[in-house]
Design an enzyme around this catalytic site. Structure first.
Site, PDB file in Angstrom:
ATOM      1  N   PRO A  24       0.857  -1.187   0.000  1.00 46.64           N
ATOM      2  CA  PRO A  24       0.000   0.000   0.000  1.00 46.64           C
ATOM      3  C   PRO A  24       0.889   1.232   0.000  1.00 46.64           C
ATOM      4  O   PRO A  24       1.808   1.336   0.815  1.00 46.64           O
ATOM      5  CB  PRO A  24      -0.759  -0.115   1.334  1.00 46.64           C
ATOM      6  CG  PRO A  24       0.117  -0.925   2.225  1.00 46.64           C
ATOM      7  CD  PRO A  24       0.911  -1.836   1.321  1.00 46.64           C
ATOM      8  N   MET A  25       0.643   2.149  -0.926  1.00 46.19           N
ATOM      9  CA  MET A  25       1.451   3.377  -0.951  1.00 46.19           C
ATOM     10  C   MET A  25       0.541   4.572  -1.228  1.00 46.19           C
ATOM     11  O   MET A  25      -0.090   4.665  -2.296  1.00 46.19           O
ATOM     12  CB  MET A  25       2.544   3.277  -2.017  1.00 46.19           C
ATOM     13  CG  MET A  25       3.666   2.318  -1.605  1.00 46.19           C
ATOM     14  SD  MET A  25       5.044   2.322  -2.748  1.00 46.19           S
ATOM     15  CE  MET A  25       4.422   1.281  -4.057  1.00 46.19           C
ATOM     16  N   ALA A  26       0.493   5.472  -0.252  1.00 46.95           N
ATOM     17  CA  ALA A  26      -0.328   6.677  -0.392  1.00 46.95           C
ATOM     18  C   ALA A  26       0.163   7.478  -1.593  1.00 46.95           C
ATOM     19  O   ALA A  26       1.364   7.649  -1.785  1.00 46.95           O
ATOM     20  CB  ALA A  26      -0.242   7.509   0.882  1.00 46.95           C
ATOM     21  N   GLN A  78      -6.774  -0.730   3.058  1.00 47.94           N
ATOM     22  CA  GLN A  78      -6.167  -0.371   4.344  1.00 47.94           C
ATOM     23  C   GLN A  78      -6.845   0.852   4.940  1.00 47.94           C
ATOM     24  O   GLN A  78      -7.071   1.842   4.242  1.00 47.94           O
ATOM     25  CB  GLN A  78      -4.681  -0.075   4.156  1.00 47.94           C
ATOM     26  CG  GLN A  78      -3.970   0.143   5.480  1.00 47.94           C
ATOM     27  CD  GLN A  78      -2.522   0.558   5.315  1.00 47.94           C
ATOM     28  OE1 GLN A  78      -2.240   1.668   4.875  1.00 47.94           O
ATOM     29  NE2 GLN A  78      -1.606  -0.319   5.654  1.00 47.94           N
ATOM     30  N   CYS A 108       2.214   4.146   9.732  1.00 46.55           N
ATOM     31  CA  CYS A 108       2.485   5.426   9.070  1.00 46.55           C
ATOM     32  C   CYS A 108       3.233   6.367  10.012  1.00 46.55           C
ATOM     33  O   CYS A 108       2.752   6.673  11.107  1.00 46.55           O
ATOM     34  CB  CYS A 108       1.178   6.079   8.600  1.00 46.55           C
ATOM     35  SG  CYS A 108       1.514   7.635   7.751  1.00 46.55           S
ATOM     36  N   LYS A 147      -0.645  -3.918   9.358  1.00 44.65           N
ATOM     37  CA  LYS A 147       0.691  -3.605   8.850  1.00 44.65           C
ATOM     38  C   LYS A 147       1.350  -2.651   9.827  1.00 44.65           C
ATOM     39  O   LYS A 147       0.755  -1.656  10.225  1.00 44.65           O
ATOM     40  CB  LYS A 147       0.602  -2.983   7.459  1.00 44.65           C
ATOM     41  CG  LYS A 147       1.959  -2.672   6.862  1.00 44.65           C
ATOM     42  CD  LYS A 147       1.842  -2.442   5.364  1.00 44.65           C
ATOM     43  CE  LYS A 147       3.175  -2.112   4.735  1.00 44.65           C
ATOM     44  NZ  LYS A 147       3.626  -0.744   5.040  1.00 44.65           N
ATOM     45  N   GLY A 209       9.962  -4.293   2.985  1.00 43.76           N
ATOM     46  CA  GLY A 209      11.143  -3.440   3.150  1.00 43.76           C
ATOM     47  C   GLY A 209      12.313  -3.892   2.313  1.00 43.76           C
ATOM     48  O   GLY A 209      12.856  -4.977   2.515  1.00 43.76           O
ATOM     49  N   ASP A 210      12.629  -3.084   1.302  1.00 42.31           N
ATOM     50  CA  ASP A 210      13.849  -3.264   0.507  1.00 42.31           C
ATOM     51  C   ASP A 210      13.840  -4.516  -0.373  1.00 42.31           C
ATOM     52  O   ASP A 210      14.909  -4.996  -0.758  1.00 42.31           O
ATOM     53  CB  ASP A 210      15.096  -3.294   1.407  1.00 42.31           C
ATOM     54  CG  ASP A 210      15.223  -2.055   2.270  1.00 42.31           C
ATOM     55  OD1 ASP A 210      14.585  -1.034   1.932  1.00 42.31           O
ATOM     56  OD2 ASP A 210      15.949  -2.098   3.279  1.00 42.31           O
ATOM     57  N   ARG A 233       8.544   0.372  -3.217  1.00 40.87           N
ATOM     58  CA  ARG A 233       9.198   1.356  -4.084  1.00 40.87           C
ATOM     59  C   ARG A 233       9.762   0.746  -5.355  1.00 40.87           C
ATOM     60  O   ARG A 233       9.779   1.399  -6.402  1.00 40.87           O
ATOM     61  CB  ARG A 233      10.282   2.094  -3.293  1.00 40.87           C
ATOM     62  CG  ARG A 233       9.684   3.057  -2.259  1.00 40.87           C
ATOM     63  CD  ARG A 233      10.711   3.507  -1.262  1.00 40.87           C
ATOM     64  NE  ARG A 233      11.211   2.375  -0.477  1.00 40.87           N
ATOM     65  CZ  ARG A 233      12.257   2.428   0.330  1.00 40.87           C
ATOM     66  NH1 ARG A 233      12.911   3.561   0.470  1.00 40.87           N
ATOM     67  NH2 ARG A 233      12.622   1.363   1.011  1.00 40.87           N
TER      68      ARG A 233
END
Ligand SMILES: Cc1cc2nc3c(=O)[nH]c(=O)nc-3n(C[C@H](O)[C@H](O)[C@H](O)COP(=O)(O)O)c2cc1C
Length: 352
Positions: A24-26, A78, A108, A147, A209-210, A233
């Site tokens: 999930p990415m705002a 979410q 967040c 999360k 993460g990563d 990302r």
């Protein structure tokens, strides 16, 4: 031990067809992004975080986040907030909108969210955090997931204390992004904590993460015992990263493939948000798609200066003429999916 990234796993009754979850990415995880993620091999996709207060007040833009297309499933929506009753009501709306999972944001780190008592702040408020999970789990029949980050401060291990309590309160899966809230995105995600968490709980743990490559994804799954990896990302403007992690053939995309995918994404986003909102929303995506050495820096900058989407498309096709042919094929194979009908004001469907 080998881990098959294309094997099925489950969160409660929800079957998930691959071990790759799109994060999930705002400001990123619009429907077009999620549908693309599913097409490239993500087994589960997530909406960006949706404000439970916005849902409570029937804010049109917030309600727009609940539009779900028929080819997105399985999908988690979410929600974030700090009041158990409001979160429970928001979860009911999310379930009614057709989500397969309700995910709760305890990660967040952004001030605008934490100052309201929501997001990562809840990591340090176990009583309230468990009350939220309990209220949400009681309110819906779909599985509820959480999360979270490792804690607020660098080096914190709060997630290991809180995780089992969240499961006892009703969480059917936990995703851990093992950075502190203070870290934001600095340093590395410490997946030794993910391994410790997976040891402690008997529900699926997802490692976030990563994760940028298939080799790393497999190494993290083996090292942590997590059921799945989450990709954030690395997938921004780069669905090919998901394909690589999934082990699908194809390699690096050609310039034509990049342009065809970007134009499809542009058209889908305009359909979803309306042209005015999409124009500014899309600007960051030009850099993401055309970067990574695919196009000159100056070209990306030129696109962000253009005010009309039609001009952006013209420039893109001029830079990669054969992309038009690929786009036609993509559009034929990938017709807009039917959206779940919501009982909402009509203006939302026009982008709000
Ligand atoms: C632009 C952006 C927006 C994000 N928005 C959310 C969000 O709405 N909810 C959430 O739980 N995490 C959010 N995250 C965190 C990601 O889901 C993920 O945990 C984090 O980026 C680490 O994964 P990565 O290294 O694969 O990017 C966001 C991250 C980024 C970069």
């Amino acid at each position: 031990m080998q881990v098959d990234l294309s094997s099925t796993w489950r969160i409660g009754p929800v079957e998930i067809p691959s071990r790759i979850v799109l994060a999930p990415m705002a400001g990123v995880s619009v429907q077009a992004f999620r549908r693309q993620g599913r097409r490239f091999g993500a087994g589960l996709v997530c909406s960006e975080m949706v404000s439970c207060a916005g849902l409570e007040h029937r804010n049109e833009r917030t309600l727009g986040y609940l539009r779900i297309a028929s080819d997105e499933h399985p999908l988690a929506v979410q929600i974030f907030g700090s009041n158990p009753a409001t979160m429970a009501e928001a979860a009911r709306m999310v379930e009614d909108a057709g989500a397969d999972l309700v995910d709760i944001n305890f990660g967040c780190p952004v001030k605008k969210v934490t100052k309201t008592g929501a997001g990562a702040t809840l990591l340090e408020e176990p009583g309230r955090a468990t009350a939220i999970v309990g209220a949400v789990a009681d309110a819906v029949s779909v599985p509820v997931t959480v999360k979270m980050r490792r804690g607020l401060e660098n080096g914190s291990r709060t997630c290991l204390d809180l995780g089992p309590r969240l499961v006892a309160a009703g969480a059917a899966s936990l995703t851990l992004h093992p950075r502190s809230a203070k870290q934001m995105y600095m340093g590395e995600a410490d997946h030794s904590l993910t391994a410790e968490l997976a040891e402690l709980v008997d529900v699926p743990v997802v490692a976030s993460g990563d994760i940028t490559s298939r080799a790393h994804a497999r190494a993290v799954l083996v090292r942590t015992g997590a059921e799945a990896v989450m990709v954030g990302r690395a997938a921004q403007g780069n669905p090919w990263a998901i394909r690589e992690i999934a082990g699908e053939p194809g390699g690096e995309p050609s310039r034509e493939e990049v342009v065809a995918e970007l134009v499809l994404f542009i058209r889908e986003t305009v359909r979803e948000l309306g042209e005015r909102r999409a124009t500014s929303f899309l600007k960051k995506f030009y850099g993401w798609y055309l970067g990574r050495g695919r196009f000159p820096r100056q070209f990306k900058q030129e696109l962000t200066q253009l005010e009309r989407i039609g001009e952006v498309e013209e420039r893109l096709f001029a830079a990669a003429p054969r992309a038009a042919f690929l786009l036609t094929r993509l559009e034929q194979d990938y017709a807009p999916a039917a959206e779940v009908e919501l009982d909402l004001p009509i203006s939302i469907y026009g982008g709000g």
